[in-house]
Write an enzyme that holds these catalytic residues in place. Structure first.
Site, PDB file in Angstrom:
ATOM      1  N   THR A  73      18.043  69.534  68.088  1.00 12.86           N
ATOM      2  CA  THR A  73      17.584  68.173  67.802  1.00 12.86           C
ATOM      3  C   THR A  73      16.552  68.177  66.669  1.00 12.86           C
ATOM      4  OG1 THR A  73      15.994  68.358  69.609  1.00 12.86           O
ATOM      5  CG2 THR A  73      18.090  67.291  70.111  1.00 12.86           C
ATOM      6  N   GLU A  85       8.874  62.668  60.982  1.00 10.69           N
ATOM      7  CA  GLU A  85       8.679  62.029  59.686  1.00 10.69           C
ATOM      8  C   GLU A  85       8.584  62.979  58.499  1.00 10.69           C
ATOM      9  OE1 GLU A  85       6.299  58.088  60.685  1.00 10.69           O
ATOM     10  OE2 GLU A  85       6.099  59.662  62.170  1.00 10.69           O
ATOM     11  N   GLN A 116      16.488  66.013  63.163  1.00 10.33           N
ATOM     12  CA  GLN A 116      15.354  65.211  62.704  1.00 10.33           C
ATOM     13  C   GLN A 116      15.003  65.535  61.252  1.00 10.33           C
ATOM     14  OE1 GLN A 116      14.777  62.530  64.323  1.00 10.33           O
ATOM     15  NE2 GLN A 116      12.715  62.854  65.070  1.00 10.33           N
TER      16      GLN A 116
HETATM   17 MO1  MOS Z   1       7.328  55.896  62.605  1.00 11.76          MO
HETATM   18  S1  MOS Z   1       7.465  54.843  60.845  1.00 11.76           S
HETATM   19  O1  MOS Z   1       5.618  56.065  62.680  1.00 11.76           O
HETATM   20  O2  MOS Z   1       7.782  54.780  63.805  1.00 11.76           O
END
Ligand code: MOS
Length: 693
Positions: A588, A659, A592
Site C-alpha cells: 500500500t 503526500e 501511495q
Molecule cells: Mo491532505 S491535502 O492533508 O488531506
C-alpha cells in the site's frame, strides 16, 4: 522462541478491503441503502457577487416528482453562521459563482435536476474580481497561514547577501489553479431520526464532520452520527465538510423524515469542494561560485475567497530545506469573489517546492555544477528554521541512491544534447520533503471477542490509502497476534474519536492510539484475557517533536521527451526514492508513493483550472477539458524507499507517506524538460506551446 505472526506491521499484506472493492461489495456513501429516499439537486448562483432579488420556484414546485423546493426564503435557520462557506441559504447574498442558493427535492435524481432548471432567479449584480495578479494593490498578509505557520519569516539580511553574491537566481514561477478530483464525488446521505442527524458521508474524517456541523445546526456533537466505511479518494477536498453536507442535512429537515441523497456532479465539484490556489512565487537565491548558498528569499502571492480565508503555506518548505545564513519568506493573499480554496495533496509543500526546486536547477547551471551536488553542498546540519536537529534527514542518501538507480552518471552535461527520432530527451532531479506530525485526540478501543480474536475500534477513515490494512497490521503487532485475528472497525463516529485522514498523519496518529490501547489491554488483562475483556488507549503528543524537527525527504528523478516539431511532452521515466521512516505495508505504501508521483505528473503536464475573470468561473470544469494523467501518460514509474525506522517518530517509527510522493515531482519534470530542450519553463503546466519558442 519468538512466535512469528502473519500480517503484522512491515509485512506485504494484501488489502483487506481489496476483494470487496473489486467485486463492488464495499458500500460507498451514495450506495448506502436507505428506505424511501428523496434526491437533491442544488440551485447554484449564476453571478459572482451580488444578491438575489427574486426567486420564482412556481414551475419547479409543480414539476413531476418534485416534493419540495428550498431557497433562502424558506430554508431552516442555522444556529451557527460563523463559517461563511457553510452558512448557506441564510440570506440573499451571493459570494461566488456556483454557490448554493437552494435545492430541489424529488423522487428521482432526474426529476430533481429537471425541476432545478425551471427555477427563475433575478439578481442585483455587483462588480466582482476573480483574477490573481502580482500587481494587485489589495494583497494582504494573513495572520498566519494554513496549519498555523507564521506568515513571514526572516533571518539575517538576505537582500544584502543576494546583492553581494557571486551567482544569483532571481525568477518568478507560477503554479495554476488546480482542482482535487477524487474518483468518488463528494456525497452525502442525510436523515434526521428524531433529534439525531445520521450522515453517510464521503469524508476524510467522521469525527471532524460531526464537530464542524454540530455548532452549525446548534446540536450536541453526540447527536450527529457520521458513517464512512469506504471513501473513493479525497486528496484533501474531503478533509473538511463543505457546504453540500449542510445543504443535504438542511433538506432532510424538510423531508418529513425521509432520507435525502446528494452526490455532487463532476462539474459541481469545480465550484464547491475546494481547490488549490494559484501561486505566484518570486524566488531569489544568492551563492558563491561553488554554489554555496548565502541567501534564500521566497515570496508567494496567492488567493483566497472574499467570504472565507484559506492561506496556503506555500513558502514553508523554503524555510527548512537548505542551509543559508540569510533567509526570508512571505505570503501575500488576494481576497477574490471565487470559491473557497482548501487542502489539496501536500498543501504548502507541493506548490512550494516547485519554484525553489526549479530555481536550484537554474543555480546549478549558473554555477556549472551538477544539481545533485548543489543540493548536497547546501545540506544543513540542523533545521535552519527551528534550530533543532532533524530526527532523521536522509535527503543525501535519497539523491545518491536515486542517481545510482536512475543512471544519472550517464547524463549529458549540456542541455539539448540528445535528439533521437525527433524527440529531445533529458533528465531532471528535484528534492522532496513533507513534515511528520502526530495529531493528538485519538482513542482506540480493543475487545477480546472470542478466543484469540480481537475487535479494534477507532473512528479512522480509509480514503483509499490502505488504512484498513495498515491499522490491522499495527493492531496485530501491538497485540502479538496474526492480522487475521483482528476485526478492525473504522469509519463511524460510534467508534472512539479520531482525527482527519489528512496531513499524512492518519497512520501515525491512529496507529499510536491503537498501540496505546493494546498496551492498556495487555497491562490489564495479560496474555490470557477472558472473553469480553476490553481496554481503551489514547495517544498523546509525540514528546520527541519538542526536541527534533521531524520531516520526511525524497529525491524525484524524471526523464522527459519533447518532440522537436510539435512540442509534445512525455514523461518516459520517473523514479522516486523516499525516506519516510518505517513502512507499515510495502504494497500500500508503494501505491501511495506512485499515486503522489502520478498526481505530480498531472501537475507538471496537465492540471490547469482556467479562470475566466469576466465571469468568475472555471471554464474547463469537467474531465473533457480538465486533464489528469491516464494510464497512457504513466510509463515507467518506480518508487522505492530507504529501509529505516525513525526512533523519534513514536513507537511505530513511521512518519507518514500520503503526500510526499507529489512533492518535487513537477519540478523534476520541468528540470528534465529544460535539460531536454534548453527551454526553461517556469509556469505550470508544461504544455506543448511552451516548447515551440
Ligand atoms: Mo491532505 S491535502 O492533508 O488531506
Amino acid at each position: 522462541m519468538t512466535v512469528q505472526h502473519t500480517g503484522t506491521a512491515g509485512q506485504d499484506l494484501e488489502r483487506i478491503d481489496g476483494v470487496a472493492k473489486v467485486r463492488g461489495l464495499a458500500p460507498y456513501a451514495y450506495e448506502h441503502q436507505v428506505d424511501n429516499p428523496l434526491y437533491l439537486h442544488p440551485l447554484q448562483a449564476t453571478i459572482s457577487r451580488g444578491r438575489i432579488e427574486t426567486i420564482d420556484t412556481t414551475q419547479a414546485q409543480a414539476a413531476p416528482g418534485v416534493v419540495a423546493v428550498m431557497t433562502h426564503l424558506d430554508a431552516p435557520r442555522l444556529a451557527g453562521t460563523d463559517d461563511a462557506e457553510l452558512a448557506i441559504l441564510q440570506s440573499p447574498a451571493v459570494g461566488f459563482r456556483g454557490q448554493f442558493i437552494g435545492a430541489v427535492l424529488a423522487e428521482t435524481p432526474e426529476a430533481a435536476r429537471a425541476a432545478a432548471a425551471l427555477v427563475r432567479v433575478e439578481y442585483t449584480e455587483e462588480p466582482h474580481e476573480a483574477e490573481l495578479r502580482a500587481d494587485r494593490d489589495d494583497l494582504y498578509a494573513p495572520e498566519q497561514v494554513n496549519a498555523g505557520f507564521p506568515t513571514d519569516t526572516r533571518d539575517g539580511d538576505p537582500e544584502s547577501a543576494i546583492a553581494a553574491a557571486q551567482v544569483v537566481v532571481d525568477q518568478t514561477y507560477t503554479t495554476p489553479f488546480e482542482h482535487n478530483n477524487p474518483m468518488e464525488p463528494h456525497t452525502t446521505v442525510a436523515q434526521w431520526v428524531g433529534d439525531e442527524l445520521v450522515l453517510h458521508d464521503s469524508t476524510q474524517g467522521v469525527h471532524p464532520v460531526r464537530q464542524t456541523l454540530a455548532p452549525v445546526f446548534g446540536i450536541a456533537p453526540e447527536k450527529i452520527r457520521v458513517i464512512a466505511p469506504n471513501v473513493g479518494g479525497g486528496f484533501g477536498s474531503k478533509g473538511v465538510p463543505h457546504a453540500h453536507v449542510v445543504l443535504t442535512a438542511m433538506a432532510a429537515q424538510r423531508s418529513n423524515g425521509r432520507p435525502v441523497k446528494y452526490a455532487l456532479t463532476r462539474q459541481q465539484m469545480f465550484f464547491l469542494a475546494g481547490y488549490r490556489t494559484p501561486t505566484i512565487q518570486h524566488v531569489r537565491l544568492g551563492a558563491d561560485a561553488s554554489g554555496q548558498l548565502s541567501g534564500i528569499i521566497h515570496d508567494v502571492i496567492e488567493q483566497t475567497s472574499r467570504i472565507k480565508e484559506f492561506a496556503e503555506q506555500t513558502a514553508v518548505p523554503a524555510r527548512m530545506m537548505y542551509a543559508a545564513e540569510n533567509r526570508a519568506t512571505s505570503h501575500r493573499v488576494a481576497k477574490l469573489d471565487v470559491p473557497v480554496p482548501s487542502w489539496m495533496r501536500a498543501p504548502g509543500e507541493c506548490p512550494g517546492m516547485f519554484g525553489p526546486e526549479v530555481a536550484m536547477d537554474e543555480l546549478a547551471e549558473a554555477c556549472g555544477i551538477d544539481p545533485i551536488e548543489l543540493r548536497v553542498l547546501n545540506e544543513p546540519d540542523i533545521d535552519p528554521e527551528s534550530g533543532k536537529p532533524f530526527a532523521s534527514r536522509h535527503l543525501v542518501e535519497c539523491l545518491r541512491e536515486g542517481a545510482r538507480r536512475f543512471g544519472w552518471a550517464d547524463r549529458d552535461p549540456q542541455p539539448r544534447s540528445r535528439l533521437v527520432d525527433g524527440w529531445y530527451t533529458g533528465t531532471g532531479v528535484a528534492s522532496s520533503t513533507y513534515p511528520a506530525r502526530r495529531q493528538t485526540g485519538n482513542t482506540a478501543r480493543i475487545r477480546h471477542d472470542r478466543a484469540g480474536r480481537y475487535s479494534v475500534q477507532i473512528g479512522a477513515v480509509d480514503i483509499g490509502t490502505g488504512a484498513w490494512t495498515a491499522l490491522t497490521q499495527i493492531a496485530a503487532e501491538a497485540l502479538g497476534c496474526n492480522a487475521a485475528d483482528i476485526d478492525l472497525q473504522i469509519g463511524d463516529t460510534d467508534f472512539p474519536v479520531a482525527t482527519v485522514a489528512g496531513g499524512s498523519t492518519g497512520t501515525t496518529s491512529w496507529g499510536a492510539a491503537i498501540i496505546a490501547a493494546a498496551q492498556a489491554f495487555r497491562d490489564r488483562h495479560g496474555d490470557q484475557p477472558a472473553v469480553g475483556a476490553h481496554a481503551e488507549g489514547e495517544a498523546g503528543e509525540n514528546p520527541a517533536a519538542q526536541e527534533y524537527a521531524l520531516h520526511s525527504f525524497g529525491a524525484q528523478f524524471a526523464e522527459v521527451q519533447v518532440h522537436a516539431d510539435t512540442g509534445e511532452i512525455r514523461v518516459s521515466r520517473m523514479l522516486g526514492v523516499f525516506s519516510a521512516g518505517r513502512i507499515i505495508n510495502p504494497r500500500t505504501a508503494r501505491s501511495q508513493f506512485l499515486g503522489g508521483m502520478t498526481m505530480g505528473l498531472g501537475m507538471a503536464l496537465h492540471e490547469n483550472s482556467v479562470m475566466d475573470p469576466r465571469f468568475g468561473m472555471i471554464v474547463n470544469h469537467d474531465f473533457a477539458e480538465y486533464h489528469i494523467p491516464t494510464n497512457a501518460d504513466v510509463r515507467d514509474m518506480e518508487a522505492v524507499w530507504l529501509d529505516e525506522v525513525d526512533e523519534h517518530a513514536g513507537k511505530l517509527g513511521a512518519r507518514g507517506i500520503g503526500e510526499i510522493g507529489i512533492v518535487g515531482a513537477a519540478a523534476a519534470i520541468a528540470n528534465a524538460a529544460y535539460h531536454a530542450t534548453g527551454i526553461r519553463v517556469r509556469d505550470l503546466p508544461l504544455t506543448a506551446d511552451r516548447f515551440l519558442a
